[in-house]
Design an enzyme around this catalytic site. Structure first.
Site, short mmCIF file in Angstrom:
data_model
loop_
_atom_site.label_atom_id
_atom_site.label_comp_id
_atom_site.label_asym_id
_atom_site.label_seq_id
_atom_site.Cartn_x
_atom_site.Cartn_y
_atom_site.Cartn_z
N HIS A 76 -7.33 9.81 4.77
CA HIS A 76 -6.87 8.76 5.46
C HIS A 76 -6.97 9.27 7.03
CE1 HIS A 76 -4.50 8.06 1.93
NE2 HIS A 76 -5.10 6.59 2.34
N GLY A 77 -7.26 8.26 8.06
CA GLY A 77 -7.16 8.41 9.43
C GLY A 77 -8.67 8.92 9.96
N ALA A 108 -7.85 0.91 7.26
CA ALA A 108 -6.55 0.90 7.83
C ALA A 108 -6.84 1.32 9.28
CB ALA A 108 -5.41 1.59 7.43
N THR A 109 -7.45 2.38 9.49
CA THR A 109 -7.83 3.32 10.98
C THR A 109 -8.61 2.26 11.70
OG1 THR A 109 -7.25 5.44 10.00
CG2 THR A 109 -8.57 5.20 11.73
N ASP A 123 0.81 -1.30 0.07
CA ASP A 123 -0.01 -0.09 0.14
C ASP A 123 0.82 1.31 0.00
OD1 ASP A 123 -2.29 1.39 0.25
OD2 ASP A 123 -2.37 1.47 2.44
N HIS A 124 0.61 2.09 -0.79
CA HIS A 124 1.55 3.47 -1.01
C HIS A 124 2.86 3.23 -1.06
CE1 HIS A 124 -2.19 6.03 -0.20
NE2 HIS A 124 -2.52 5.20 0.69
N HIS A 168 -9.79 4.93 -1.08
CA HIS A 168 -8.75 4.97 0.14
C HIS A 168 -9.53 5.62 1.27
CE1 HIS A 168 -4.63 3.69 -1.50
NE2 HIS A 168 -5.44 3.48 -2.25
N GLY A 169 -8.97 5.70 2.22
CA GLY A 169 -9.62 6.37 3.64
C GLY A 169 -11.05 5.99 3.94
N SER A 228 -12.30 4.11 6.41
CA SER A 228 -12.48 4.07 7.78
C SER A 228 -13.43 5.41 8.06
CB SER A 228 -11.44 3.99 8.52
OG SER A 228 -10.64 2.76 8.64
P1 13P Z 1 -8.22 4.54 6.42
O1 13P Z 1 -7.18 4.45 7.40
O2 13P Z 1 -8.93 5.78 6.45
O3 13P Z 1 -9.02 3.36 6.67
O4 13P Z 1 -7.37 4.34 5.02
C1 13P Z 1 -6.92 3.25 4.58
C2 13P Z 1 -6.15 3.41 3.40
O5 13P Z 1 -6.74 4.16 2.59
C3 13P Z 1 -5.12 2.62 3.22
O6 13P Z 1 -4.30 3.04 2.12
#
Ligand code: 13P
Length: 279
Positions: A178-179, A230-231, A82-83, A206-207, A209
């Site tokens: 993200h976050g 992720a978060t 990822d990234h 992405h992002g 959460s």
């Molecule tokens: P979140 O942390 O907002 O869930 O985003 C995860 C993400 O996009 C990982 O690349």
């Protein structure tokens, strides 16, 4: 390696109107929690690691750990970088056995992002590894790096980018970050529709959460094929570990509190798998 091809998973998702959830994993327990959920629900998943997780435990560790769990449970799963922050890291991940990499040139100019993504895409085609790129910039904080403001993806640029780079999937910026979100995120659904009409490769969100379930479903209906979390997993893992420690102040066995974290991750992953495969 027994990892699935992300390109195949996403093309199937695109043809059938669902999305494949991609979970960021950071240690053995988060890997096991995600695989446990995928096994219980019998659904393919993507496990992914950021450069900081790679720095923490190593590409070879994650390749071996995820492969062991995949084999043990006979689930369909892919391992994705990822990234990815450079051509070199993407190449190393491919060498370590990752079945997919993201090259994140979103902070570069359009031309430089296109050049870098093309190079990684070309290597991926030679080695049979799927490649995701990002156009526009998903805001917020990921992996210790602050991407800052959301820079929305332009549909016409997305079409040119996909055609020239020949990447297998494209992460787009439509208002997610993200976050943790401060309020409810406002997604530009019209833009998503325009991008979907302009680009035929699978699109990645992405992002996710903190994005309401109904909004995630709407994005999937329009054409998002990979949904990143992720978060949410970090949050439930840490809360469960803290709670277990608070409830058992004399315990010094890491298996006890890390096991609680693993259960919490499995539960959160189950919810999100059900959401992504809602069809
Ligand atoms: P979140 O942390 O907002 O869930 O985003 C995860 C993400 O996009 C990982 O690349």
């Amino acid at each position: 390696m027994g990892f699935a091809s992300v390109k195949e998973l996403l093309c199937k998702a695109q043809a059938n109107g669902y999305a494949v959830p991609a979970f960021n994993v950071e240690n053995m327990e988060t890997v096991q929690g995600v695989i446990q959920a995928a096994e219980e629900l019998n659904r393919p998943v993507i496990l992914q690691t950021t450069p900081s997780s790679v720095k923490y435990a190593g590409l070879d560790f994650f390749a071996a750990c995820v492969e062991t769990e995949v084999r043990k449970n006979s689930v369909t799963a892919a391992l994705h970088l990822d990234h990815g922050s450079s051509f070199e890291l993407a190449a190393l991940a491919m060498k370590a056995g990752y079945s997919s990499v993201m090259i994140d040139g979103s902070q570069l100019s359009f031309r430089d992002n296109m050049d870098l993504s093309s190079k990684v895409s070309c290597l991926g085609k030679i080695l049979g590894v799927s490649v995701e790129a990002e156009l526009g910039s998903v805001g917020g904080k990921e992996d210790g790096l602050t991407a800052g403001e959301v820079l929305f993806t332009e549909p016409a640029e997305a079409a040119e980018f996909a055609a020239r780079t020949k990447v297998d999937s494209l992460a787009i910026a439509i208002g997610t970050a993200h976050g943790f979100y401060k309020g409810e995120p406002k997604l530009d659904i019209r833009r998503l529709k325009e991008i979907r009409n302009a680009v035929d490769i699978p699109l990645v969100l992405h992002g996710t959460s903190g994005v309401p379930d109904e909004t995630v479903r709407e994005c999937i209906r329009i054409g998002i094929c990979k949904v990143n979390y992720a978060t949410d997993l970090r949050n439930v893992f840490t809360k469960a570990v803290k709670l277990n420690m608070a409830e058992n102040p004399d315990n010094i066995d890491p298996k006890k509190y890390l096991g609680a974290g693993r259960e919490a991750v499995a539960e959160a992953a189950r919810d999100r798998i059900k959401l992504c495969y809602f069809k």
